[in-house]
Design a protein around this motif. Structure first.
Motif, PDB file in Angstrom:
ATOM      1  N   GLU A  30      14.372   0.349  -1.460  1.00 42.84           N
ATOM      2  CA  GLU A  30      12.808   0.367  -1.957  1.00 42.84           C
ATOM      3  C   GLU A  30      11.680   1.396  -1.531  1.00 42.84           C
ATOM      4  OE1 GLU A  30      10.749  -4.658  -1.700  1.00 42.84           O
ATOM      5  OE2 GLU A  30      11.455  -3.110   0.026  1.00 42.84           O
ATOM      6  N   LEU A  31      10.863   1.961  -1.832  1.00 45.57           N
ATOM      7  CA  LEU A  31      10.046   2.534  -1.198  1.00 45.57           C
ATOM      8  C   LEU A  31       9.170   1.994  -1.193  1.00 45.57           C
ATOM      9  CD1 LEU A  31       9.534   5.788  -3.221  1.00 45.57           C
ATOM     10  CD2 LEU A  31       7.743   4.784  -1.775  1.00 45.57           C
ATOM     11  N   CYS A  32       9.218   1.972   0.725  1.00 47.40           N
ATOM     12  CA  CYS A  32       8.109   1.855   1.505  1.00 47.40           C
ATOM     13  C   CYS A  32       6.861   2.922   2.474  1.00 47.40           C
ATOM     14  CB  CYS A  32       8.801   1.000   2.012  1.00 47.40           C
ATOM     15  SG  CYS A  32       7.617  -0.142   3.905  1.00 47.40           S
ATOM     16  N   LEU A  33       5.534   2.661   1.685  1.00 46.61           N
ATOM     17  CA  LEU A  33       4.761   3.070   2.659  1.00 46.61           C
ATOM     18  C   LEU A  33       3.869   2.798   3.696  1.00 46.61           C
ATOM     19  CD1 LEU A  33       3.130   5.832   1.971  1.00 46.61           C
ATOM     20  CD2 LEU A  33       1.187   4.426   0.674  1.00 46.61           C
ATOM     21  N   VAL A  34       4.037   4.078   4.957  1.00 43.54           N
ATOM     22  CA  VAL A  34       3.088   3.008   6.121  1.00 43.54           C
ATOM     23  C   VAL A  34       1.588   4.433   5.698  1.00 43.54           C
ATOM     24  CG1 VAL A  34       2.964   2.785   7.573  1.00 43.54           C
ATOM     25  CG2 VAL A  34       5.596   3.093   6.925  1.00 43.54           C
ATOM     26  N   THR A  35       0.792   3.486   6.198  1.00 39.74           N
ATOM     27  CA  THR A  35      -1.006   4.145   6.243  1.00 39.74           C
ATOM     28  C   THR A  35      -1.327   3.833   7.188  1.00 39.74           C
ATOM     29  OG1 THR A  35      -2.010   1.971   4.831  1.00 39.74           O
ATOM     30  CG2 THR A  35      -0.502   4.022   3.319  1.00 39.74           C
ATOM     31  N   PRO A 216      -3.742  -1.373  11.250  1.00 36.66           N
ATOM     32  CA  PRO A 216      -5.200  -1.614  10.973  1.00 36.66           C
ATOM     33  C   PRO A 216      -5.369  -0.504  12.485  1.00 36.66           C
ATOM     34  CG  PRO A 216      -4.525  -3.791  10.777  1.00 36.66           C
ATOM     35  CD  PRO A 216      -3.362  -2.593  10.780  1.00 36.66           C
ATOM     36  N   GLY A 217      -4.265  -0.183  13.253  1.00 38.85           N
ATOM     37  CA  GLY A 217      -4.881   0.304  14.218  1.00 38.85           C
ATOM     38  C   GLY A 217      -4.522  -0.587  16.226  1.00 38.85           C
ATOM     39  N   ASP A 218      -4.518  -2.462  16.173  1.00 39.06           N
ATOM     40  CA  ASP A 218      -4.959  -3.064  16.569  1.00 39.06           C
ATOM     41  C   ASP A 218      -3.137  -3.396  16.824  1.00 39.06           C
ATOM     42  OD1 ASP A 218      -3.821  -4.391  14.188  1.00 39.06           O
ATOM     43  OD2 ASP A 218      -5.743  -6.264  14.065  1.00 39.06           O
TER      44      ASP A 218
END
Length: 533
Positions: A30-35, A216-218
């Motif tokens: 899999e190619l997994c993108l972390v945002t 999301p930063g939490d």
């Protein structure tokens, strides 16, 4: 292949965990993108995959991270070298040899790969990444983008089952980025390599991703298909933002998908009038004439002439190695200049002492931390005030205007990339130079931070500063630059208003321009304004 179970990470001296109650699984191939926003914990998540967190970084880890069935808490990172390949944000920091070919072979030497196999893999990797002509070059002489490709190649030669990449295309021009991503997707599709990528320039990657991990930063991590994650993500590429404005469902992830849905939007926009900014025409502040930069036998800049006017933001673009950084350093005065003249308000910065030169020209390098050498933010600000002869607190006031709330006691190297950039920008601006030069300033910045930077540069230009930005970030150029100068092989091949230069270029056109062509729109903000939103 990768399994996170109840993961929580808390760093020393931090009260709240960076990641909390994280559960997800990444399958083989899999190619997994972390945002996520800058500072949301993406680098921490990547470091967990090979055990750098917490073995190297320190802190406390709860839960388990398993790669190919092995718990990273039970083995030191070196035991994962053959299984997990990692490329960090700063390629130069990871180099251990002197030349490109040696660097590509080094990892295989440590893994005892037979010599015949090593030679074959080196040649394959040189061709795969388009760096064959660089094989004998010293690593220190490469451009930032060339170093990035070598760093990726050095990991690929070991044929890891898992490839972890932190901002892999941040220093690459659009064409080189496409080549690297094509090579990565080939590994995923043909060899079943599992790839995890953290990338702020999502417009380059999201269309290739099989899944997205959104932070999301939490402290939490949300996991899902790219289209569904883009509906909830507060960081999204221009093409997704355009889809939201137009009300498209599903949201497009590629220019091709967007163009198929864009006909009604183009029809609506054809009935509107675009209000073009005519640019801020001021007096010429910096005049460079026939500047030549040479490194041994390499002619990096070939008799380039360039004027920078007050009130104008100029973007310098071009493929990696085209001479952008060399020209900036030559103009600033610290870099090599074999021939030509540079004057800033009648003075040559190269002929002045450094403390006087910085009152004429300020330069923010590709790696801002190169200019940070003290042990706290407050110390850096105080030193900048003293060197510039500014009133105490001036640098700190500038920093708070750029990025408010940074703890003055923090070590500068512990800041996020965006915070480091803001600190160095404040240090340079406290000397009030009429000319400000920035080399790849958007590396490590999310879309929100880039919009803020564009706003800051606009305010500085409005105050009369002349600003030049060397960058590969076409989306940033579309929103921030009044004028674009394109370099190739050390020569200027195009110079004109941003819209005129980038819309006609397949490589440098932003996503909105590609979707709405033949109409000449550059940004989502322009489209929203035209639609009365």
């Amino acid at each position: 292949m990768i399994e996170f179970s109840g993961v929580e990470v808390t760093y020393t001296d931090e009260v709240a965990p960076v990641l909390s109650d994280v559960d997800f699984t990444v399958a083989e191939g899999e190619l997994c993108l972390v945002t996520g926003r800058t500072g949301a914990g993406k680098s921490t998540l990547l470091g967990l995959v090979n055990g750098l967190v917490p073995h190297f970084t320190g802190g406390r880890l709860r839960g388990s991270v398993r790669v190919s069935g092995v718990d990273t808490a039970d083995q030191p990172p070196r035991e994962f070298a053959e299984l997990v390949g990692v490329v960090g944000q700063d390629p130069l920091a990871g180099f251990v040899t002197d030349t490109v070919e040696e660097e590509l072979a080094y990892g295989m030497e440590q893994l005892a790969v037979p010599a015949a196999v090593m030679r074959k893999r080196v040649e394959e990797t040189l061709d795969l990444l388009g760096i064959a002509e660089l094989r004998a070059r010293p690593l220190a002489t490469l451009s930032g983008g060339q170093q990035q490709r070598v760093a990726i190649g050095a990991v690929l030669t070991a044929h890891p089952a898992v490839l972890v990449l932190d901002e892999p295309t941040s220093a690459l021009d659009p064409t080189a980025a496409e080549e690297v991503l094509a090579a990565i997707t080939r590994l995923v599709h043909d060899l079943g390599t599992t790839v995890v990528i953290a990338e702020h320039r999502m417009e380059r990657v999201v269309q290739y991703a099989d899944r997205v991990l959104y932070l999301p930063g939490d402290g939490t991590v949300r996991d899902g298909e790219p289209a569904s994650m883009m509906k909830i993500s507060d960081v999204a590429p221009p093409i997704v933002e355009l889809g939201r404005v137009a009300g498209w469902d599903p949201l497009p992830l590629s220019v091709r998908d967007a163009r198929r849905a864009a006909a009604p939007l183009r029809a609506r926009l054809a009935e509107t009038t675009r209000s073009d900014c005519l640019g801020r025409q001021g007096e010429t502040v910096l005049a460079a004439s026939k500047v030549v930069v040479r490194y041994g036998d390499v002619l990096a800049v070939r008799a380039v002439s360039l004027d920078l006017r007050g009130g104008e933001v100029v973007a310098m673009m071009g493929r990696n190695g085209s001479g952008k950084s060399s020209l900036l350093w030559a103009v600033q005065g610290s870099g090599t200049r074999a021939d030509g003249t540079v004057t800033v308000r009648g003075k040559d910065p190269k002929a002045l002492k450094p403390q006087h030169a910085r009152t004429l020209v300020g330069l923010v390098p590709q790696t801002p931390s190169d200019l940070l050498y003290l042990d706290s933010v407050d110390a850096e600000c105080a030193q900048a005030d003293a060197e510039s002869g500014a009133a105490a607190g001036s640098c700190r006031a500038l920093l708070d205007r750029l990025t408010p709330g940074i703890d003055g006691g923090r070590h500068p190297r512990d800041l996020s990339e965006g915070q480091k950039l803001a600190l160095v920008l404040a240090i340079q601006l406290v000397a009030a130079p009429p000319v400000l030069l920035l080399d790849e300033p958007t590396r490590g910045l999310d879309y929100h931070a880039k919009r803020h930077l564009a706003s800051v540069l606009g305010e500085l230009a409005a105050a009369g500063h002349a600003i030049a930005v060397a960058t590969h970030d076409v989306e940033f150029v579309a929103s921030a630059a009044d004028r674009v100068v394109v370099l190739a092989e050390g020569e200027v091949v195009a110079d004109g208003p941003t819209r005129e230069v980038v819309v006609a270029s397949p490589a440098f056109a932003p996503q909105v321009a590609k979707v709405l062509a033949p109409q000449e729109w550059l940004t989502v903000a322009e489209v929203e304004k035209a639609l009365g939103r």
